[in-house]
Scaffold this active site. Sequence first.
Site, PDB file in Angstrom:
ATOM      1  N   SER A 148      46.745  46.339  44.994  1.00  0.00           N
ATOM      2  CA  SER A 148      45.813  45.453  45.046  1.00  0.00           C
ATOM      3  C   SER A 148      45.824  44.196  44.261  1.00  0.00           C
ATOM      4  O   SER A 148      47.065  44.161  43.625  1.00  0.00           O
ATOM      5  CB  SER A 148      44.295  46.024  45.002  1.00  0.00           C
ATOM      6  OG  SER A 148      43.437  45.302  45.428  1.00  0.00           O
ATOM      7  N   ASN A 149      44.981  43.499  43.789  1.00  0.00           N
ATOM      8  CA  ASN A 149      45.027  42.273  42.956  1.00  0.00           C
ATOM      9  C   ASN A 149      43.750  42.126  42.031  1.00  0.00           C
ATOM     10  O   ASN A 149      42.764  43.097  42.130  1.00  0.00           O
ATOM     11  CB  ASN A 149      45.489  41.011  43.822  1.00  0.00           C
ATOM     12  CG  ASN A 149      44.491  40.869  44.641  1.00  0.00           C
ATOM     13  OD1 ASN A 149      43.194  40.480  44.397  1.00  0.00           O
ATOM     14  ND2 ASN A 149      44.900  40.935  46.008  1.00  0.00           N
ATOM     15  N   ARG A 150      43.717  41.151  41.196  1.00  0.00           N
ATOM     16  CA  ARG A 150      42.647  41.066  40.142  1.00  0.00           C
ATOM     17  C   ARG A 150      41.263  40.418  40.769  1.00  0.00           C
ATOM     18  O   ARG A 150      40.495  40.135  39.811  1.00  0.00           O
ATOM     19  CB  ARG A 150      43.250  40.285  39.131  1.00  0.00           C
ATOM     20  CG  ARG A 150      44.149  41.136  38.273  1.00  0.00           C
ATOM     21  CD  ARG A 150      44.623  40.322  37.128  1.00  0.00           C
ATOM     22  NE  ARG A 150      43.417  39.677  36.141  1.00  0.00           N
ATOM     23  CZ  ARG A 150      43.631  38.536  35.516  1.00  0.00           C
ATOM     24  NH1 ARG A 150      44.712  37.963  35.249  1.00  0.00           N
ATOM     25  NH2 ARG A 150      42.691  38.139  34.880  1.00  0.00           N
ATOM     26  N   ALA A 186      41.341  37.278  48.317  1.00  0.00           N
ATOM     27  CA  ALA A 186      42.759  37.584  47.911  1.00  0.00           C
ATOM     28  C   ALA A 186      43.435  38.448  48.483  1.00  0.00           C
ATOM     29  O   ALA A 186      43.350  39.734  48.338  1.00  0.00           O
ATOM     30  CB  ALA A 186      42.821  37.717  46.356  1.00  0.00           C
TER      31      ALA A 186
END
Length: 224
Positions: free
Chosen positions: A21-23, A88
């Site tokens: 995943s991402n932030r 995102a």
Amino acid sequence: MKVLVTAGPTREHLDPVRFLSNRSSGRMGYALAEAARDRGHDVVLVSGPVALPPPEGVEVVDVVSALDMLAAVSARLPWCDTLIMCAAVADWRPASCSAVKLKKRAMEAQLTLVPNPDILAELAPKKAGRLFIGFAAETHDLLAEAQGKLARKGLDLIVANDVTQPGAGFETATNIVTLVAPDAPPQPLPLMSKRAVADRILAWAEAKAASLPPRTPDPASRDL
Ligand code: CTP
């Protein structure tokens, strides 16, 4: 306007307990959904997994992966006249997802990944006079990267931010963005709350929509 907003990250699972995943916190997308609601628009929010309460008065569609998000956004595209892709979206996913937890001993040291679809690019052929707004979170060459994405994805506006600047980007209540449209000089905005940024983006969209000929609604939108 009928505004479809995406927010948050996507999660690309390897097994039921592990994912890539991402932030992204979802704050910018949720601020957009709330601002659009408060400005009198109808809003659907397609949200990846975030730790934010669902905004009142907004239909929230929860999704996990990029493929889920593509399906949810595609299904609601006929309804909307403005799409704001703030999520995102993970560009890659594991080639396979195990139904049971992978045991350490059985795991490979390398992951095999396959590309996810680009949601904006997939939907471009169905744009049909809608406004498409994207985001570009960058660490370098901000304007060149944003202008490239604007052209490649056929967008009306891209909201560019340099996530390395203090007060901008992920997990903050504020942002520092530049609005980049094909037909105007880039418009840098000062540090402001994500809600204030959302209002500036929506004001841009309202003015743009008012300058366009009215769109004939898709027949499919009656079903939603
Ligand atoms: N986006 C999308 N589908 C994807 C990836 C991104 O629709 N699979 C959208 C994002 O929601 C955003 C815009 O495209 O509005 C730009 O996202 P970004 O991740 O910056 O663009 P990429 O094309 O993935 O470029 P790169 O990761 O190489 O910077």
